[in-house]
Write an enzyme that holds these catalytic residues in place. Sequence first.
Site, PDB file in Angstrom:
ATOM      1  CG  HIS A   1      -2.113  -1.123   1.277  1.00  0.00           C
ATOM      2  ND1 HIS A   1      -2.172  -1.609   2.265  1.00  0.00           N
ATOM      3  CD2 HIS A   1      -2.410  -2.234   0.826  1.00  0.00           C
ATOM      4  CE1 HIS A   1      -3.292  -2.917   2.390  1.00  0.00           C
ATOM      5  NE2 HIS A   1      -2.814  -2.590   0.991  1.00  0.00           N
TER       6      HIS A   1
HETATM    7  C1  LIG Z   1       0.695  -7.293  -5.428  1.00  0.00           C
HETATM    8  C2  LIG Z   1      -0.502  -6.249  -4.386  1.00  0.00           C
HETATM    9  C3  LIG Z   1      -1.874  -6.176  -3.436  1.00  0.00           C
HETATM   10  C4  LIG Z   1      -2.183  -5.537  -3.594  1.00  0.00           C
HETATM   11  N1  LIG Z   1      -3.616  -6.097  -2.873  1.00  0.00           N
HETATM   12  C5  LIG Z   1      -5.033  -4.719  -1.981  1.00  0.00           C
HETATM   13  C6  LIG Z   1      -5.795  -5.084  -1.789  1.00  0.00           C
HETATM   14  O1  LIG Z   1      -6.824  -6.584  -1.937  1.00  0.00           O
HETATM   15  N2  LIG Z   1      -6.969  -5.174  -1.465  1.00  0.00           N
HETATM   16  C7  LIG Z   1      -6.837  -2.716  -2.005  1.00  0.00           C
HETATM   17  O2  LIG Z   1      -7.668  -2.141  -1.290  1.00  0.00           O
HETATM   18  N3  LIG Z   1      -5.377  -2.826  -2.280  1.00  0.00           N
HETATM   19  C8  LIG Z   1      -4.177  -3.627  -2.783  1.00  0.00           C
HETATM   20  N4  LIG Z   1      -3.175  -3.216  -3.097  1.00  0.00           N
HETATM   21  C9  LIG Z   1      -2.707  -2.484  -3.546  1.00  0.00           C
HETATM   22  C10 LIG Z   1      -3.813  -1.309  -4.712  1.00  0.00           C
HETATM   23  O3  LIG Z   1      -3.392  -2.057  -5.815  1.00  0.00           O
HETATM   24  C11 LIG Z   1      -3.187  -0.526  -5.015  1.00  0.00           C
HETATM   25  O4  LIG Z   1      -3.208   0.448  -4.248  1.00  0.00           O
HETATM   26  C12 LIG Z   1      -3.555   0.472  -6.354  1.00  0.00           C
HETATM   27  O5  LIG Z   1      -4.036  -0.331  -7.207  1.00  0.00           O
HETATM   28  C13 LIG Z   1      -2.858   1.687  -6.606  1.00  0.00           C
HETATM   29  O6  LIG Z   1      -3.222   2.536  -7.729  1.00  0.00           O
HETATM   30  P1  LIG Z   1      -2.888   3.587  -8.641  1.00  0.00           P
HETATM   31  O7  LIG Z   1      -3.890   4.411  -9.651  1.00  0.00           O
HETATM   32  O8  LIG Z   1      -2.176   4.660  -7.377  1.00  0.00           O
HETATM   33  O9  LIG Z   1      -1.392   2.925  -9.347  1.00  0.00           O
HETATM   34  P2  LIG Z   1      -1.641   1.951 -10.054  1.00  0.00           P
HETATM   35  O10 LIG Z   1      -2.757   0.929  -9.980  1.00  0.00           O
HETATM   36  O11 LIG Z   1       0.075   1.072  -9.795  1.00  0.00           O
HETATM   37  O12 LIG Z   1      -1.296   1.628 -11.530  1.00  0.00           O
HETATM   38  C14 LIG Z   1      -0.271   3.004 -12.622  1.00  0.00           C
HETATM   39  C15 LIG Z   1      -0.044   2.894 -13.007  1.00  0.00           C
HETATM   40  O13 LIG Z   1       0.385   3.620 -14.104  1.00  0.00           O
HETATM   41  C16 LIG Z   1       1.284   3.459 -15.289  1.00  0.00           C
HETATM   42  N5  LIG Z   1       2.597   4.076 -14.923  1.00  0.00           N
HETATM   43  C17 LIG Z   1       3.835   4.051 -14.202  1.00  0.00           C
HETATM   44  N6  LIG Z   1       4.430   5.248 -14.826  1.00  0.00           N
HETATM   45  C18 LIG Z   1       4.636   5.331 -15.922  1.00  0.00           C
HETATM   46  C19 LIG Z   1       4.814   6.279 -17.508  1.00  0.00           C
HETATM   47  N7  LIG Z   1       5.795   6.616 -16.950  1.00  0.00           N
HETATM   48  N8  LIG Z   1       4.331   6.112 -17.902  1.00  0.00           N
HETATM   49  C20 LIG Z   1       3.167   5.844 -18.269  1.00  0.00           C
HETATM   50  N9  LIG Z   1       2.722   4.603 -17.822  1.00  0.00           N
HETATM   51  C21 LIG Z   1       3.313   4.316 -16.144  1.00  0.00           C
HETATM   52  C22 LIG Z   1       1.256   1.750 -14.449  1.00  0.00           C
HETATM   53  O14 LIG Z   1       1.995   0.771 -15.713  1.00  0.00           O
HETATM   54  C23 LIG Z   1       0.284   1.939 -13.542  1.00  0.00           C
HETATM   55  O15 LIG Z   1      -0.604   1.155 -14.870  1.00  0.00           O
HETATM   56  C24 LIG Z   1      -2.311  -4.273  -4.021  1.00  0.00           C
HETATM   57  C25 LIG Z   1      -0.989  -4.123  -4.544  1.00  0.00           C
HETATM   58  C26 LIG Z   1      -0.586  -4.837  -4.894  1.00  0.00           C
HETATM   59  C27 LIG Z   1       0.756  -4.710  -5.706  1.00  0.00           C
END
Ligand SMILES: Cc1cc2nc3c(=O)[nH]c(=O)nc-3n(C[C@H](O)[C@H](O)[C@H](O)COP(=O)(O)OP(=O)(O)OC[C@H]3O[C@@H](n4cnc5c(N)ncnc54)[C@H](O)[C@@H]3O)c2cc1C
Length: 482
Positions: A419
């Site tokens: 997280h």
């Molecule tokens: C293994 C695991 C288990 C988890 N389990 C849970 C759970 O059960 N419940 C829960 O609530 N949360 C869980 N989480 C946490 C949750 O998934 C994340 O907090 C959430 O998805 C984050 O969302 P975000 O939009 O901030 O980032 P992300 O979902 O990581 O999205 C970022 C995106 O940006 C893209 N990106 C990055 N840099 C660039 C760039 N320079 N150019 C173009 N694209 C780029 C990446 O490829 C990615 O697709 C878990 C996470 C993981 C990894």
Amino acid sequence: MLLIEAGAEAADPDIWNPAAWPLLQGRDYDWDYRTEPQAGTAGRVHRWARGRLVGGSSCLHAMGYMRGHPSDYQAWADTTGDSRWSWEGLLPVFQAIEDHPLGGDGIHGKEGPLPVYLPADEVSPVARAFIEAGASLGLPRLQGHNNGEMIGVTPNSLNIRDGRRVTVADAWLTPAVRSRPNLTILTQARVRRLKLDGNQVCSLEIVGRQGLVEAFADQVVLCAGALESPALLMRSGIGPQGKLDAAGVGCVIDMPGVGRNLQDHLLGAGNFYAARKPVPPSRLQHSESMAYMRAGTFAANGQPEIVVGCGIAPIVSECFQAPAAGTAYSLLFGITHPTSRGSIGISGAEIGDRLIIDPAYLQTGRDRELFRQALEAARAVGHRDELADWRERELLPGTLNSVAEIDDFVAQSVITHHHPCGTCRMGKDADAVVDSDLRLKALDNLFIVDASIMPSLTSGPIHAAVLAIAETFARTVAYDMV
Ligand SMILES: Cc1cc2nc3c(=O)[nH]c(=O)nc-3n(C[C@H](O)[C@H](O)[C@H](O)COP(=O)(O)OP(=O)(O)OC[C@H]3O[C@@H](n4cnc5c(N)ncnc54)[C@H](O)[C@@H]3O)c2cc1C
């Protein structure tokens, strides 16, 4: 509208199999980061999974859906001075997101894009015994974690429909949305740098299948996550002057808050038991129930401080040997609001340059003290009579004779709960990176919409909070852009 994603479209069929989620880590659509060695965790380097594909980390995560506690969001409202970020302000937002079996009750959502499933028959008998054990100690029985009461016992609510994971891309990038004439999705294309003109972002440099291209935009919404959003700002010359100098990047806007305030949940893995009879494999996603509580009591209510989770598998950190599946189960233990704060940095100006990820795990005495109490709570649950049919004996930690021995065990057993957040924090103070509209403070047309803007962790897993951030932005800021 141009949506740019570093990875490809999700295609691996294992993504939609809930039980397979731990196996997805390390595959070619996982960024698979490494932290700096952590003094607080026996000098260990932690692997951090992040999704690199359309749908991001929602394609890899464990599918647990927990909004958090109202006090978590009051902290956000207080730090921004904006009631949109309070529990009451976010309630209609959560409702718009969810398709929940209790939807329509004034609390949960109905017919939103994202299913929230309340497991019943599939819950493992070990998780049922765990729930009974917690209830026998005085923890209230809950129906999911999403009505504002978190302290208590319940199976976890999950983003699953008909036995399959539902990613954010499945939920929101539906065929109808994808066919909109004003949307282009560019995959396997990584934004390398933002180019600035005065107080505007004027274009993006993108490295993709066509080599280096430049895209021009009136408005830019950065959603690269808690690690890559601050890194992209820093590569673009927006960040703490000293860190940018050290990385060889010319500083365009000195913003000390970029990359600071990194927070993450840890789980001790685990308080571990040999089973007296074969443990049937989880029919869900292994981590079936999280019990939230105050420290030192099973009775009090309010904002959680610690969590004890039931893992239907032998889940241990790399410091310990896991026995064969079916012969053991783990009680995981953690703290909900760590006070340790880390940082993200860049080691150079190019996208191939390694990120410097320092979560500063367990750096405060308060975090270590609460971790001791979390372990104690796990053992109290684990030794209850309600689990006696499953428990042959405790394997870990075994006898611990001093605070130092407890702390050593915690340091060796903790693993990330996945997280990370907080590295482009929103707030009204001078050091905050974005304002309460999620606009980067130094620029007119750059917004950040992801886990990086969270001022502080919510009590549980953070995905629901990230979705609420996106939905709030869509309703109250992006709406005015079009
Ligand atoms: C293994 C695991 C288990 C988890 N389990 C849970 C759970 O059960 N419940 C829960 O609530 N949360 C869980 N989480 C946490 C949750 O998934 C994340 O907090 C959430 O998805 C984050 O969302 P975000 O939009 O901030 O980032 P992300 O979902 O990581 O999205 C970022 C995106 O940006 C893209 N990106 C990055 N840099 C660039 C760039 N320079 N150019 C173009 N694209 C780029 C990446 O490829 C990615 O697709 C878990 C996470 C993981 C990894």
